[in-house]
Design an enzyme around this catalytic site. Sequence first.
Site, mmCIF file in Angstrom:
data_model
loop_
_atom_site.group_PDB
_atom_site.id
_atom_site.type_symbol
_atom_site.label_atom_id
_atom_site.label_comp_id
_atom_site.label_asym_id
_atom_site.label_seq_id
_atom_site.Cartn_x
_atom_site.Cartn_y
_atom_site.Cartn_z
ATOM 1 N N ASP A 107 24.462 -21.185 -8.525
ATOM 2 C CA ASP A 107 23.948 -20.883 -9.863
ATOM 3 C C ASP A 107 22.513 -21.392 -10.037
ATOM 4 O O ASP A 107 21.941 -22.008 -9.129
ATOM 5 C CB ASP A 107 24.901 -21.551 -10.874
ATOM 6 C CG ASP A 107 25.152 -20.685 -12.083
ATOM 7 O OD1 ASP A 107 24.245 -19.955 -12.491
ATOM 8 O OD2 ASP A 107 26.265 -20.776 -12.650
ATOM 9 N N GLU B 149 21.242 -16.028 -9.988
ATOM 10 C CA GLU B 149 20.108 -16.451 -10.826
ATOM 11 C C GLU B 149 19.807 -15.441 -11.923
ATOM 12 O O GLU B 149 18.711 -15.400 -12.464
ATOM 13 C CB GLU B 149 18.900 -16.867 -9.992
ATOM 14 C CG GLU B 149 18.210 -15.819 -9.182
ATOM 15 C CD GLU B 149 17.403 -14.844 -10.003
ATOM 16 O OE1 GLU B 149 17.911 -13.737 -10.193
ATOM 17 O OE2 GLU B 149 16.284 -15.165 -10.442
ATOM 18 N N TRP B 150 20.836 -14.622 -12.222
ATOM 19 C CA TRP B 150 20.872 -13.779 -13.424
ATOM 20 C C TRP B 150 19.812 -12.668 -13.433
ATOM 21 O O TRP B 150 19.455 -12.151 -14.505
ATOM 22 C CB TRP B 150 20.758 -14.637 -14.692
ATOM 23 C CG TRP B 150 21.479 -15.930 -14.605
ATOM 24 C CD1 TRP B 150 22.777 -16.103 -14.189
ATOM 25 C CD2 TRP B 150 20.986 -17.243 -14.905
ATOM 26 N NE1 TRP B 150 23.120 -17.430 -14.214
ATOM 27 C CE2 TRP B 150 22.019 -18.159 -14.654
ATOM 28 C CE3 TRP B 150 19.756 -17.729 -15.363
ATOM 29 C CZ2 TRP B 150 21.890 -19.536 -14.842
ATOM 30 C CZ3 TRP B 150 19.617 -19.102 -15.554
ATOM 31 C CH2 TRP B 150 20.664 -19.981 -15.300
ATOM 32 N N GLY B 151 19.247 -12.349 -12.293
ATOM 33 C CA GLY B 151 18.271 -11.261 -12.231
ATOM 34 C C GLY B 151 16.894 -11.642 -12.713
ATOM 35 O O GLY B 151 15.989 -10.802 -12.754
ATOM 36 N N ASN C 152 14.421 -13.360 -11.443
ATOM 37 C CA ASN C 152 13.306 -13.217 -10.489
ATOM 38 C C ASN C 152 13.500 -12.029 -9.551
ATOM 39 O O ASN C 152 13.137 -12.094 -8.380
ATOM 40 C CB ASN C 152 13.160 -14.510 -9.676
ATOM 41 C CG ASN C 152 12.836 -15.694 -10.556
ATOM 42 O OD1 ASN C 152 11.707 -15.878 -10.951
ATOM 43 N ND2 ASN C 152 13.849 -16.486 -10.893
ATOM 44 N N ASP D 215 25.180 -13.473 -18.313
ATOM 45 C CA ASP D 215 26.643 -13.486 -18.187
ATOM 46 C C ASP D 215 27.334 -12.372 -18.970
ATOM 47 O O ASP D 215 26.970 -12.062 -20.106
ATOM 48 C CB ASP D 215 27.185 -14.828 -18.698
ATOM 49 C CG ASP D 215 26.824 -15.964 -17.757
ATOM 50 O OD1 ASP D 215 26.094 -15.721 -16.780
ATOM 51 O OD2 ASP D 215 27.281 -17.090 -18.014
HETATM 52 C C1 GLA Z 1 26.357 -19.456 -15.351
HETATM 53 C C2 GLA Z 1 26.892 -18.286 -14.511
HETATM 54 C C3 GLA Z 1 28.321 -18.004 -14.891
HETATM 55 C C4 GLA Z 1 29.171 -19.243 -14.679
HETATM 56 C C5 GLA Z 1 28.600 -20.400 -15.475
HETATM 57 C C6 GLA Z 1 29.281 -21.712 -15.155
HETATM 58 O O1 GLA Z 1 26.251 -19.131 -16.692
HETATM 59 O O2 GLA Z 1 26.091 -17.160 -14.696
HETATM 60 O O3 GLA Z 1 28.847 -16.926 -14.145
HETATM 61 O O4 GLA Z 1 29.213 -19.537 -13.310
HETATM 62 O O5 GLA Z 1 27.208 -20.576 -15.188
HETATM 63 O O6 GLA Z 1 28.729 -22.758 -15.862
#
Ligand code: GLA
Length: 407
Positions: free
Chosen positions: A158, A191-193, A195, A213
């Site tokens: 993460d 890393e949620w996209g 970068n 998320d």
């Molecule tokens: C981030 C991730 C989630 C999850 C949480 C856990 O938000 O994107 O998928 O793993 O952390 O804290």
Amino acid sequence: MKTSFTKKLSFYIPMSIIILFMPSINLSALDDGLARTPPMGWNSWNTFGTNIDEKLIKETIEAMIKNGMRDAGYKYIVLDDGWEAKERDKNGQIIPEPKRFPNGMKALGDYIHSKGFKFGIHNDAGTRTCADFPGGRGHEYEDARTYASWGVDYIKYDWCNTGKANAEETFKTMGAALKAAGRPIVFSICEWGTNKPWEWGKDIGHLWRTTGDIIDCYNCQAVYSLGWKHILEAQVGLEKYAGPGHWNDPDMLEVGNKGLTLAESRSHFTLWCILAAPLMAGNDVRNMSDEIRDILTNKEVIAIDQDVLGKQGYRMMDHPGKEIWVKELSNGAWAVCFHNTDDVTLEMKITWDHLWILKGKHNKYKVRDIWNKEDIGIIDIQKQDYEDFKCEIAPHDVLLLKFTPIK
Ligand code: GLA
């Protein structure tokens, strides 16, 4: 003669020149044979948050054996954030929370393997995880060795508490650490996209999150989280980055979670399969309805996700209230998903030759309605030998058709 000329010529060409002119083979640095199809499994986060323990994991495993999920291909059991003790031990080693995991992680890994599953774990590239447990920053090599010694097969890494760190370099370090640990481990970049990991993730990990998320709603939106329709929208254009061994990850499944209607669970699952997305169930599989079990274990839909061609599907048509997504499959077949994005029932009339993707090498196709488990018939696109197909699609539901070429 042509052949002997070719032979003669190759005899005199030095080896170095032959290598220079060999067609470039598209092997990424990470072409290690892992995740040739999108990883499938179960992850604790969407339903349980940090409220996880050994008992939950064991009960989940038992349930997945009984309800057919293991046989359907869900093999990674991933413990998300919150398995760790609040601090590392006195030697700096990462350790599980002792009350919730009294037998330790090696024993849990052995148990998971003994039941025919693979062991996945979550940690973070920063100093602390998002839920404030110890992160991996500065401990990458020792942590990778620890995970390998526990029998970990999959790590989701993460991006919380990373300060100004460079994402590509940071994930590269953990990737190298995993490699050095010597155990094949699927590396999931989370890393949620932020970068654009689709531009560099392929040589570092096997999958990368493309957005923030997911939450269990169709199209709601909160500060850090999105309903699956918003996430779907964000996948448009990313299809070219995915392929065997490297996948876009639009996040774990909310199928069966309370904020979705049955239709929304079905369409969420269908579209994730069209996207060749990793399929990580995120519901309480110990307590799910038969309808949800039937969605998660539908082998024909899963086969679309897992098709060996490894092509991510794309949006072919986008109109107010409806969209069409298509995915090319092996042996000339196609999956086509009609999605009613409106809040009222959609009356569909499909004229087959409007589906231009079907025109090309093949003319005749067998058409199957996958969710209704029904063969609709045979169409000949060139001869236009068919009647228009009419059906109704409920709000937020899908019609999923498979076109298989026939002689
Ligand atoms: C981030 C991730 C989630 C999850 C949480 C856990 O938000 O994107 O998928 O793993 O952390 O804290």
